[in-house]
Structure formats: C-alpha cells, structure tokens
Design a protein around this motif. Sequence first.
Motif, PDB file in Angstrom:
ATOM      1  N   ALA A 159      85.993  57.415  67.022  1.00 25.98           N
ATOM      2  CA  ALA A 159      86.842  57.354  67.996  1.00 25.98           C
ATOM      3  C   ALA A 159      87.758  57.818  67.878  1.00 25.98           C
ATOM      4  CB  ALA A 159      87.618  55.640  68.220  1.00 25.98           C
ATOM      5  N   GLU A 160      88.011  58.441  69.348  1.00 29.38           N
ATOM      6  CA  GLU A 160      89.384  59.774  69.003  1.00 29.38           C
ATOM      7  C   GLU A 160      90.457  58.950  69.183  1.00 29.38           C
ATOM      8  OE1 GLU A 160      89.034  61.971  72.340  1.00 29.38           O
ATOM      9  OE2 GLU A 160      86.560  62.959  72.188  1.00 29.38           O
ATOM     10  N   GLU A 161      91.485  60.225  69.113  1.00 29.99           N
ATOM     11  CA  GLU A 161      92.734  59.124  69.020  1.00 29.99           C
ATOM     12  C   GLU A 161      92.983  59.180  70.371  1.00 29.99           C
ATOM     13  OE1 GLU A 161      95.439  60.490  66.518  1.00 29.99           O
ATOM     14  OE2 GLU A 161      94.232  61.235  65.000  1.00 29.99           O
ATOM     15  N   LEU A 162      94.120  58.553  70.933  1.00 29.90           N
ATOM     16  CA  LEU A 162      94.610  57.962  72.168  1.00 29.90           C
ATOM     17  C   LEU A 162      95.306  59.141  71.815  1.00 29.90           C
ATOM     18  CD1 LEU A 162      94.313  54.375  73.605  1.00 29.90           C
ATOM     19  CD2 LEU A 162      92.992  56.508  74.254  1.00 29.90           C
ATOM     20  N   ASN A 163      95.491  59.658  73.058  1.00 32.48           N
ATOM     21  CA  ASN A 163      97.297  60.664  73.328  1.00 32.48           C
ATOM     22  C   ASN A 163      97.895  60.466  74.364  1.00 32.48           C
ATOM     23  OD1 ASN A 163      98.396  63.430  74.080  1.00 32.48           O
ATOM     24  ND2 ASN A 163      96.265  64.503  75.102  1.00 32.48           N
ATOM     25  N   ILE A 164      99.204  59.669  73.863  1.00 27.71           N
ATOM     26  CA  ILE A 164      99.546  58.842  74.677  1.00 27.71           C
ATOM     27  C   ILE A 164     101.639  60.034  74.595  1.00 27.71           C
ATOM     28  CG2 ILE A 164      98.793  56.683  73.565  1.00 27.71           C
ATOM     29  CD1 ILE A 164     101.520  56.626  72.258  1.00 27.71           C
ATOM     30  N   THR A 165     100.779  61.161  74.304  1.00 28.16           N
ATOM     31  CA  THR A 165     102.525  62.400  74.580  1.00 28.16           C
ATOM     32  C   THR A 165     102.939  61.862  76.633  1.00 28.16           C
ATOM     33  OG1 THR A 165     101.273  63.457  73.095  1.00 28.16           O
ATOM     34  CG2 THR A 165     103.286  64.507  74.502  1.00 28.16           C
ATOM     35  N   ALA A 166     101.853  61.718  76.959  1.00 27.63           N
ATOM     36  CA  ALA A 166     101.823  61.881  78.360  1.00 27.63           C
ATOM     37  C   ALA A 166     102.806  60.916  79.139  1.00 27.63           C
ATOM     38  CB  ALA A 166     100.665  62.281  79.547  1.00 27.63           C
ATOM     39  N   PHE A 167     102.430  59.728  78.683  1.00 29.67           N
ATOM     40  CA  PHE A 167     103.257  58.512  78.478  1.00 29.67           C
ATOM     41  C   PHE A 167     104.707  58.552  77.953  1.00 29.67           C
ATOM     42  CE2 PHE A 167     103.870  53.787  77.326  1.00 29.67           C
ATOM     43  CZ  PHE A 167     103.593  53.396  78.373  1.00 29.67           C
ATOM     44  N   MET A 168     104.511  58.837  76.857  1.00 26.89           N
ATOM     45  CA  MET A 168     105.639  59.235  76.316  1.00 26.89           C
ATOM     46  C   MET A 168     107.024  59.239  76.763  1.00 26.89           C
ATOM     47  SD  MET A 168     105.377  56.273  73.707  1.00 26.89           S
ATOM     48  CE  MET A 168     106.914  56.876  72.586  1.00 26.89           C
ATOM     49  N   ASN A 169     106.322  60.887  76.882  1.00 27.54           N
ATOM     50  CA  ASN A 169     107.405  61.574  78.269  1.00 27.54           C
ATOM     51  C   ASN A 169     108.192  60.884  79.185  1.00 27.54           C
ATOM     52  OD1 ASN A 169     106.950  63.125  76.359  1.00 27.54           O
ATOM     53  ND2 ASN A 169     105.786  64.552  77.245  1.00 27.54           N
ATOM     54  N   LEU A 170     107.182  59.893  79.884  1.00 25.71           N
ATOM     55  CA  LEU A 170     107.353  59.158  81.171  1.00 25.71           C
ATOM     56  C   LEU A 170     108.681  58.359  80.786  1.00 25.71           C
ATOM     57  CD1 LEU A 170     107.008  58.866  84.209  1.00 25.71           C
ATOM     58  CD2 LEU A 170     105.194  57.060  83.305  1.00 25.71           C
ATOM     59  N   MET A 171     108.509  57.677  79.440  1.00 22.87           N
ATOM     60  CA  MET A 171     109.057  56.653  79.008  1.00 22.87           C
ATOM     61  C   MET A 171     110.839  57.203  78.902  1.00 22.87           C
ATOM     62  SD  MET A 171     107.778  53.937  79.643  1.00 22.87           S
ATOM     63  CE  MET A 171     106.484  54.079  81.507  1.00 22.87           C
ATOM     64  N   VAL A 172     110.487  58.219  78.007  1.00 24.22           N
ATOM     65  CA  VAL A 172     111.737  58.723  77.629  1.00 24.22           C
ATOM     66  C   VAL A 172     112.424  58.923  79.129  1.00 24.22           C
ATOM     67  CG1 VAL A 172     112.310  60.552  77.160  1.00 24.22           C
ATOM     68  CG2 VAL A 172     111.220  59.810  75.123  1.00 24.22           C
ATOM     69  N   VAL A 173     112.253  59.264  80.121  1.00 25.37           N
ATOM     70  CA  VAL A 173     112.890  59.744  81.548  1.00 25.37           C
ATOM     71  C   VAL A 173     113.242  58.453  82.169  1.00 25.37           C
ATOM     72  CG1 VAL A 173     112.806  61.020  83.550  1.00 25.37           C
ATOM     73  CG2 VAL A 173     112.176  62.079  81.019  1.00 25.37           C
ATOM     74  N   LEU A 174     112.083  57.606  82.174  1.00 29.13           N
ATOM     75  CA  LEU A 174     112.155  56.647  83.350  1.00 29.13           C
ATOM     76  C   LEU A 174     113.074  55.031  82.864  1.00 29.13           C
ATOM     77  CD1 LEU A 174     110.756  55.125  86.030  1.00 29.13           C
ATOM     78  CD2 LEU A 174     109.084  54.332  84.084  1.00 29.13           C
ATOM     79  N   VAL A 175     113.158  54.754  81.492  1.00 28.90           N
ATOM     80  CA  VAL A 175     114.234  54.745  80.982  1.00 28.90           C
ATOM     81  C   VAL A 175     115.215  54.020  81.064  1.00 28.90           C
ATOM     82  CG1 VAL A 175     114.801  52.865  78.897  1.00 28.90           C
ATOM     83  CG2 VAL A 175     111.947  53.169  79.181  1.00 28.90           C
ATOM     84  N   PRO A 176     116.385  55.532  80.044  1.00 32.09           N
ATOM     85  CA  PRO A 176     117.355  56.203  81.037  1.00 32.09           C
ATOM     86  C   PRO A 176     117.695  56.058  82.502  1.00 32.09           C
ATOM     87  CG  PRO A 176     116.490  57.525  79.501  1.00 32.09           C
ATOM     88  CD  PRO A 176     115.626  56.916  79.743  1.00 32.09           C
ATOM     89  N   PHE A 177     117.012  56.321  83.229  1.00 29.89           N
ATOM     90  CA  PHE A 177     116.867  56.622  84.369  1.00 29.89           C
ATOM     91  C   PHE A 177     116.764  55.041  85.353  1.00 29.89           C
ATOM     92  CE2 PHE A 177     115.410  55.718  89.111  1.00 29.89           C
ATOM     93  CZ  PHE A 177     115.964  56.885  89.848  1.00 29.89           C
ATOM     94  N   LEU A 178     116.227  53.966  84.994  1.00 34.29           N
ATOM     95  CA  LEU A 178     115.974  52.730  84.972  1.00 34.29           C
ATOM     96  C   LEU A 178     117.373  52.450  84.915  1.00 34.29           C
ATOM     97  CD1 LEU A 178     112.890  51.492  84.692  1.00 34.29           C
ATOM     98  CD2 LEU A 178     114.290  51.642  87.209  1.00 34.29           C
ATOM     99  N   LEU A 179     118.206  52.530  83.878  1.00 36.61           N
ATOM    100  CA  LEU A 179     119.425  51.051  83.245  1.00 36.61           C
ATOM    101  C   LEU A 179     120.690  52.298  83.865  1.00 36.61           C
ATOM    102  CD1 LEU A 179     118.701  52.085  79.340  1.00 36.61           C
ATOM    103  CD2 LEU A 179     119.096  49.870  80.876  1.00 36.61           C
ATOM    104  N   ILE A 180     120.427  53.546  84.793  1.00 33.21           N
ATOM    105  CA  ILE A 180     121.662  53.922  85.229  1.00 33.21           C
ATOM    106  C   ILE A 180     121.844  53.207  86.690  1.00 33.21           C
ATOM    107  CG2 ILE A 180     122.333  56.032  86.357  1.00 33.21           C
ATOM    108  CD1 ILE A 180     121.681  57.451  83.779  1.00 33.21           C
ATOM    109  N   THR A 181     120.522  53.376  87.483  1.00 32.95           N
ATOM    110  CA  THR A 181     120.552  53.065  88.301  1.00 32.95           C
ATOM    111  C   THR A 181     120.913  51.292  88.354  1.00 32.95           C
ATOM    112  OG1 THR A 181     118.019  53.214  88.822  1.00 32.95           O
ATOM    113  CG2 THR A 181     119.202  55.170  89.224  1.00 32.95           C
ATOM    114  N   ALA A 182     120.639  50.380  87.082  1.00 35.23           N
ATOM    115  CA  ALA A 182     120.544  49.123  87.954  1.00 35.23           C
ATOM    116  C   ALA A 182     121.831  48.717  88.184  1.00 35.23           C
ATOM    117  CB  ALA A 182     120.295  48.618  86.314  1.00 35.23           C
ATOM    118  N   VAL A 183     121.796  47.624  89.290  1.00 37.07           N
ATOM    119  CA  VAL A 183     122.691  46.505  89.705  1.00 37.07           C
ATOM    120  C   VAL A 183     122.714  45.932  88.879  1.00 37.07           C
ATOM    121  CG1 VAL A 183     124.226  45.620  91.404  1.00 37.07           C
ATOM    122  CG2 VAL A 183     122.169  48.270  91.872  1.00 37.07           C
ATOM    123  N   PHE A 184     123.994  45.882  87.689  1.00 33.36           N
ATOM    124  CA  PHE A 184     124.333  44.231  87.144  1.00 33.36           C
ATOM    125  C   PHE A 184     124.977  43.048  88.005  1.00 33.36           C
ATOM    126  CE2 PHE A 184     123.904  47.713  84.056  1.00 33.36           C
ATOM    127  CZ  PHE A 184     122.545  46.723  83.219  1.00 33.36           C
TER     128      PHE A 184
END
Length: 165
Positions: free
Chosen positions: A13-38
């Motif tokens: 079985a071929e390995e899954l290429n999750i590099t694009a997904f990890m790049n998305l998470m690296v950008v998305l998580v800080p963005f959501l934390l900064i814009t979240a209203v506590f």
Amino acid sequence: MIGRLRKARRVDAEELNITAFMNLMVVLVPFLLITAVFTQMAVKQLNLPDNSESQPLDEERRSLTLFVREDALTLEDKAGSVRNWPRQEDTDFAFEAVNRVLAEIKNAEPGEDSITLMIEPGIPYQTVIAAMDAVHYLPAAGDGVLVDMFPRISVGEATPMEQAP
C-alpha cells in the motif's frame, strides 16, 4: 492464474501524503486561536450580610435601601422618607423611575456610594440583576455611556409583606 492473484496481493500500500494537510493545520490553528472570542463575565461586587452578628434594625435602615417585593418597589432614604412604585399587572417593575429618583439623591449627596437591596424571597434572578443595574448605573444622555451612582451594593433578604412590622 493463481500466480497473478498472488502478485496482486503482494503490492504494498502506498503511504498517505499528509504534508498538505499538516501545512493547513499549522496555519489554521494559530489563526483560530487568535480570532477566538473568549468568554468574558461581568462581575458585580456585593456586600453580603455577616451571619456571625446581626445588626440592629435601626442601624441597617439608616442607609439608602431599596425593597424589591413581588407587588412593589419601595425606596427608603436616610431621612426615613419612603417612595413606592406599585407593580402594574402584566408589567415589569418601574426601574426607570427608581433610577431617576436615585439620580436626584446622588446629585444631592455626591459622596454617597452605597445602597442596600432587600429582596423578597421568590423574586426572579433577572429582576434582581435589573434592580442592581438600576441602582448601580445612571445612563448618560445620548452617548450610551454608563455612570456609576451607587457601586457599593449590599444585598439582604426582605421579610415578606405579611410579616413586616
């Protein structure tokens, strides 16, 4: 034929290429934390009665006191003057009228900053908060800014009207 099936099964079985997904998470998580209203909670400082020693009734009544009862609002000032606002059927309490009278008292005595709320048992929580807002804040004209009137609020339990002297 059997040989072909065995070869097909042996393909790794071929390995899954999750590099694009990890790049998305690296950008998305800080963005959501900064814009979240506590959640921000408003905290009202209250002076609750001390159970260890009860004050005499005359000393307690010398301060400005607002009684919130099921059928009326009653304001007693230091001089013993009593003002009543009966509750009309199917309407809320007259907190605007109380606020206007308290503003007059505050203008007469600018140094006074404490008031006692005596709440009758069974009064809804929202009504208690509305009473606290009415005695604490004076809405300024036009700009929506709230001005402190009586920020030191003491809360106590009012005796039901049948038991009141």
